[in-house]
Write a protein that holds these residues in place. Structure first.
Motif, mmCIF file in Angstrom:
data_model
loop_
_atom_site.group_PDB
_atom_site.id
_atom_site.type_symbol
_atom_site.label_atom_id
_atom_site.label_comp_id
_atom_site.label_asym_id
_atom_site.label_seq_id
_atom_site.Cartn_x
_atom_site.Cartn_y
_atom_site.Cartn_z
ATOM 1 N N PRO A 236 0.828 -1.207 0.000
ATOM 2 C CA PRO A 236 0.000 0.000 0.000
ATOM 3 C C PRO A 236 0.863 1.257 0.000
ATOM 4 O O PRO A 236 1.995 1.254 0.503
ATOM 5 N N ALA A 237 0.289 2.338 -0.539
ATOM 6 C CA ALA A 237 1.033 3.592 -0.645
ATOM 7 C C ALA A 237 1.475 4.101 0.713
ATOM 8 O O ALA A 237 2.604 4.555 0.886
ATOM 9 N N SER A 238 0.602 4.032 1.727
ATOM 10 C CA SER A 238 0.937 4.518 3.061
ATOM 11 C C SER A 238 2.079 3.713 3.671
ATOM 12 O O SER A 238 2.972 4.256 4.319
ATOM 13 N N LEU A 239 2.044 2.377 3.459
ATOM 14 C CA LEU A 239 3.086 1.516 3.986
ATOM 15 C C LEU A 239 4.428 1.803 3.312
ATOM 16 O O LEU A 239 5.477 1.838 3.959
ATOM 17 N N ALA A 240 4.417 2.032 2.004
ATOM 18 C CA ALA A 240 5.637 2.354 1.255
ATOM 19 C C ALA A 240 6.224 3.688 1.704
ATOM 20 O O ALA A 240 7.447 3.841 1.814
ATOM 21 N N VAL B 104 5.926 5.113 4.708
ATOM 22 C CA VAL B 104 6.529 4.935 6.033
ATOM 23 C C VAL B 104 7.877 4.231 5.910
ATOM 24 O O VAL B 104 8.854 4.593 6.576
ATOM 25 N N LYS B 105 7.950 3.231 5.020
ATOM 26 C CA LYS B 105 9.190 2.488 4.839
ATOM 27 C C LYS B 105 10.293 3.383 4.275
ATOM 28 O O LYS B 105 11.456 3.329 4.715
ATOM 29 N N ARG B 106 9.939 4.234 3.294
ATOM 30 C CA ARG B 106 10.927 5.161 2.718
ATOM 31 C C ARG B 106 11.446 6.125 3.774
ATOM 32 O O ARG B 106 12.648 6.394 3.857
ATOM 33 N N SER C 196 15.268 6.434 5.212
ATOM 34 C CA SER C 196 15.937 7.732 5.132
ATOM 35 C C SER C 196 16.452 8.175 6.503
ATOM 36 O O SER C 196 17.579 8.675 6.632
ATOM 37 N N THR C 197 15.651 7.991 7.535
ATOM 38 C CA THR C 197 16.047 8.378 8.886
ATOM 39 C C THR C 197 17.211 7.525 9.384
ATOM 40 O O THR C 197 18.115 8.017 10.065
ATOM 41 N N LYS C 198 17.205 6.245 9.044
ATOM 42 C CA LYS C 198 18.313 5.370 9.434
ATOM 43 C C LYS C 198 19.616 5.818 8.771
ATOM 44 O O LYS C 198 20.680 5.795 9.403
ATOM 45 N N ASN C 199 19.526 6.227 7.501
ATOM 46 C CA ASN C 199 20.717 6.731 6.810
ATOM 47 C C ASN C 199 21.235 8.007 7.474
ATOM 48 O O ASN C 199 22.449 8.198 7.644
ATOM 49 N N GLN D 16 9.188 2.750 13.105
ATOM 50 C CA GLN D 16 9.191 1.287 13.076
ATOM 51 C C GLN D 16 7.882 0.738 13.620
ATOM 52 O O GLN D 16 7.313 -0.231 13.076
ATOM 53 N N LEU D 17 7.372 1.378 14.668
ATOM 54 C CA LEU D 17 6.091 0.967 15.238
ATOM 55 C C LEU D 17 4.962 1.214 14.236
ATOM 56 O O LEU D 17 4.083 0.353 14.049
ATOM 57 N N GLN D 18 4.989 2.388 13.571
ATOM 58 C CA GLN D 18 3.976 2.686 12.558
ATOM 59 C C GLN D 18 4.032 1.687 11.404
ATOM 60 O O GLN D 18 2.994 1.227 10.911
#
Length: 306
Positions: free
Chosen positions: A2-6, A8-10, A14-17, A280-282
């Protein structure tokens, strides 16, 4: 997906980088801080000895200092001579780059506060700037920047800052300004820095700390024969002492800059950790919801076929 899931993953990736970058910058700033602290301790030994010898020589010469004005001006030179202040010079030390927290803004604010308190403006003040941030700030506001220097290394040597130090002292001797203030961030410890705006020139009794009971007065006494004579020695040491004050402040400011950078990157890493935890929780919840939806749709389809 889903778009919302994608999305959040992006954002999570990005935040991890970003977290990896800030952690690396924190390590680099900490290493620079450790390096410059070792260099500063060595220089402080030299600066203290120059000050001690000068104090002793001045006392041996029976030069009387009253409110920073010497009655023996011919021997102590122009750097001791207090004159009517028509023009004030301010040497401002900032960084060339950002990512140092409130380091630059605090130094600039302290400078502006001092100007307001002392009744200084662009007509009676000239600036000597070390660091791109301060240079751009004062130039954009129409201030008279008579000397600027950028690209100072992370652990500046005296040779590298020679032009800054010499020009600051020489401009006072030449009458470009009648007093020189030094605005910089003083390093206290890895967490605390204090902004200072200090009078450097003319040299005063306060800057020399001429107390009667100081141990420095015992280093060189009147009972010694000096070569060349005492006035010439004082004449050589006075500019050297003034230059040591300026260079010492630049070292101090750089130390504070590295500490501010390390603290800022540490705080940024901590903030990134919190954001990563939230994202991660989201992401887990969104992924669980998506899986539940898919199972429901499959179960519904099977039921419809029956």
């Amino acid at each position: 997906m889903p778009a919302s899931l994608a999305a959040v993953k992006r954002r999570l990736e990005s935040t991890k980088n970003t977290r990896q970058i800030t952690a690396a910058m924190n390590m680099v700033s900490t290493a620079k801080l450790n390096q410059i602290q070792g260099h500063t301790k060595t220089y402080e030994v030299y600066a203290d000895r120059v000050k001690s010898v000068l104090i002793s020589l001045v006392k041996s010469h029976n030069a009387t200092l009253k409110n920073g004005v010497s009655d023996d001006k011919d021997h102590l030179g122009t750097l001791f001579t207090k004159r009517p202040v028509k023009k004030t010079g301010i040497l401002v030390v900032t960084s060339d780059r950002g990512l140092v927290g409130s380091y630059n803004s605090n130094v600039i604010k302290a400078t502006l506060d001092k100007m307001k308190k002392a009744g200084l403006d662009k007509d009676n003040t000239v600036f000597l700037t070390v660091g791109r941030t301060g240079t751009e700030f004062f130039k954009k506001r129409g201030m008279n920047v008579v000397f600027e220097s950028t690209g100072i290394s992370d652990v500046p040597t005296y040779r590298e800052t020679h032009d800054i130090v010499k020009n600051a002292v020489q401009m006072y001797a030449d009458g470009v300004y009648d007093q020189l203030l030094l605005s910089y961030s003083h390093f206290v410890n890895r967490i605390v820095s204090r902004d200072r705006v200090e009078l450097v020139l003319p040299i005063s009794a306060e800057s020399l700390a001429l107390q009667e009971d100081t141990e420095a007065t015992k280093i060189v006494g009147a009972e010694y024969d000096l070569e060349p004579d005492l006035p010439q020695l004082i004449g050589k040491l006075v500019p050297q002492f003034a230059e040591s004050l300026v260079y010492g402040a630049i070292l101090d400011a750089k130390t504070s800059e590295h500490a501010s950078s390390a603290n800022a990157m540490s705080a940024a890493s901590d903030n990134a950790d919190e954001i990563i935890s939230t994202l991660q929780l989201q992401y887990n919840r969104a992924r669980q919801a998506a899986i539940t939806t898919e199972i429901t749709e499959i179960t519904g389809g099977m039921t419809a076929q029956e």
